[in-house]
Write a protein that holds these residues in place. Sequence first.
Motif, PDB file in Angstrom:
ATOM      1  N   ASP A 192       0.845  -1.190   0.000  1.00  0.00           N
ATOM      2  CA  ASP A 192       0.000   0.000   0.000  1.00  0.00           C
ATOM      3  C   ASP A 192       0.882   1.242   0.000  1.00  0.00           C
ATOM      4  O   ASP A 192       1.928   1.274   0.666  1.00  0.00           O
ATOM      5  N   ASP A 193       0.472   2.270  -0.716  1.00  0.00           N
ATOM      6  CA  ASP A 193       1.242   3.513  -0.816  1.00  0.00           C
ATOM      7  C   ASP A 193       1.514   4.159   0.536  1.00  0.00           C
ATOM      8  O   ASP A 193       2.489   4.886   0.690  1.00  0.00           O
ATOM      9  N   ASN A 194       0.668   3.931   1.508  1.00  0.00           N
ATOM     10  CA  ASN A 194       0.795   4.586   2.811  1.00  0.00           C
ATOM     11  C   ASN A 194       1.569   3.763   3.835  1.00  0.00           C
ATOM     12  O   ASN A 194       1.611   4.127   5.005  1.00  0.00           O
ATOM     13  N   THR A 195       2.188   2.682   3.415  1.00  0.00           N
ATOM     14  CA  THR A 195       2.907   1.815   4.342  1.00  0.00           C
ATOM     15  C   THR A 195       4.191   2.496   4.819  1.00  0.00           C
ATOM     16  O   THR A 195       5.021   2.916   4.011  1.00  0.00           O
ATOM     17  N   MET A 196       4.328   2.606   6.118  1.00  0.00           N
ATOM     18  CA  MET A 196       5.561   3.138   6.694  1.00  0.00           C
ATOM     19  C   MET A 196       6.633   2.054   6.649  1.00  0.00           C
ATOM     20  O   MET A 196       6.330   0.861   6.724  1.00  0.00           O
ATOM     21  N   ILE A 211       5.987   9.449  15.839  1.00  0.00           N
ATOM     22  CA  ILE A 211       6.064  10.772  15.226  1.00  0.00           C
ATOM     23  C   ILE A 211       7.512  11.200  14.948  1.00  0.00           C
ATOM     24  O   ILE A 211       7.772  12.364  14.687  1.00  0.00           O
ATOM     25  N   GLY A 212       8.434  10.263  15.021  1.00  0.00           N
ATOM     26  CA  GLY A 212       9.820  10.551  14.667  1.00  0.00           C
ATOM     27  C   GLY A 212      10.635  11.278  15.707  1.00  0.00           C
ATOM     28  O   GLY A 212      11.715  11.778  15.407  1.00  0.00           O
ATOM     29  N   VAL A 213      10.162  11.328  16.938  1.00  0.00           N
ATOM     30  CA  VAL A 213      10.860  12.080  17.976  1.00  0.00           C
ATOM     31  C   VAL A 213      11.839  11.212  18.768  1.00  0.00           C
ATOM     32  O   VAL A 213      12.944  11.638  19.074  1.00  0.00           O
ATOM     33  N   CYS A 214      11.480   9.983  19.071  1.00  0.00           N
ATOM     34  CA  CYS A 214      12.287   9.178  20.000  1.00  0.00           C
ATOM     35  C   CYS A 214      13.467   8.470  19.333  1.00  0.00           C
ATOM     36  O   CYS A 214      14.418   8.092  19.995  1.00  0.00           O
ATOM     37  N   HIS A 215      13.419   8.261  18.030  1.00  0.00           N
ATOM     38  CA  HIS A 215      14.486   7.629  17.244  1.00  0.00           C
ATOM     39  C   HIS A 215      14.681   6.139  17.521  1.00  0.00           C
ATOM     40  O   HIS A 215      15.667   5.561  17.083  1.00  0.00           O
ATOM     41  N   ILE A 249       8.156   7.481  10.353  1.00  0.00           N
ATOM     42  CA  ILE A 249       7.640   8.668   9.656  1.00  0.00           C
ATOM     43  C   ILE A 249       8.005   8.684   8.179  1.00  0.00           C
ATOM     44  O   ILE A 249       7.714   9.650   7.488  1.00  0.00           O
ATOM     45  N   ASN A 250       8.648   7.630   7.698  1.00  0.00           N
ATOM     46  CA  ASN A 250       9.036   7.562   6.296  1.00  0.00           C
ATOM     47  C   ASN A 250       8.397   6.355   5.636  1.00  0.00           C
ATOM     48  O   ASN A 250       8.554   5.221   6.092  1.00  0.00           O
ATOM     49  N   GLY A 251       7.698   6.620   4.551  1.00  0.00           N
ATOM     50  CA  GLY A 251       7.047   5.556   3.809  1.00  0.00           C
ATOM     51  C   GLY A 251       8.052   4.638   3.147  1.00  0.00           C
ATOM     52  O   GLY A 251       9.181   5.026   2.840  1.00  0.00           O
TER      53      GLY A 251
END
Length: 175
Positions: free
Chosen positions: A19-23, A43-47, A67-69
């Motif tokens: 799916d296009d929205n798959t992270m 949300i990409g904060v904790c790494h 946060i990156n598809g």
Amino acid sequence: MTTVTMTINDRLVGPLEVDDNTMMLDFLHEYVNLTGTKFGCGIGVCHACTIVVDKEDGTSESVRTCINGVGRFNGKRVRTVEGHAKRNSLGKIIALSPVQQTFLDHFSFQCGWCTSGFVNETTVLLERLRKQPVKMADLEQTISAALNDHVCRCTGYKKYYEGVKAMLIKEGVVK
């Protein structure tokens, strides 16, 4: 739907239709059964979800997967925490990477949730410093710049930093 192909831990994966929205994090877990990369904040904060992307010029970078598809990684070479240890021809681990070993030696983690992100970020740091060593006077600042964005809720970071410092000195990337 999108079709992706990439190399993960030296293994060609794909082409797979997703799916296009798959992270990327979901792709690793659900399509390739690599679950060492952890979901932390989403949300990409904790790494915690950081992996290594190897660039064509021989350098590498850390990239967060929550946060990156998956499409961003199409055609790329990536490494997850499962790909750092040395394995024999049967796939059995025969040696940990210097980064993994130093975190064990320094008892750097408790629950281990953040560990894959720390391992991958530190691996990128080590590889960069192998090409451009750092002065001893700048070592602690260099470690902090690389690791400060990583969140650990258990250990207070001290043992991670101690392990990284000792490993970098041992690896000869400090002048």
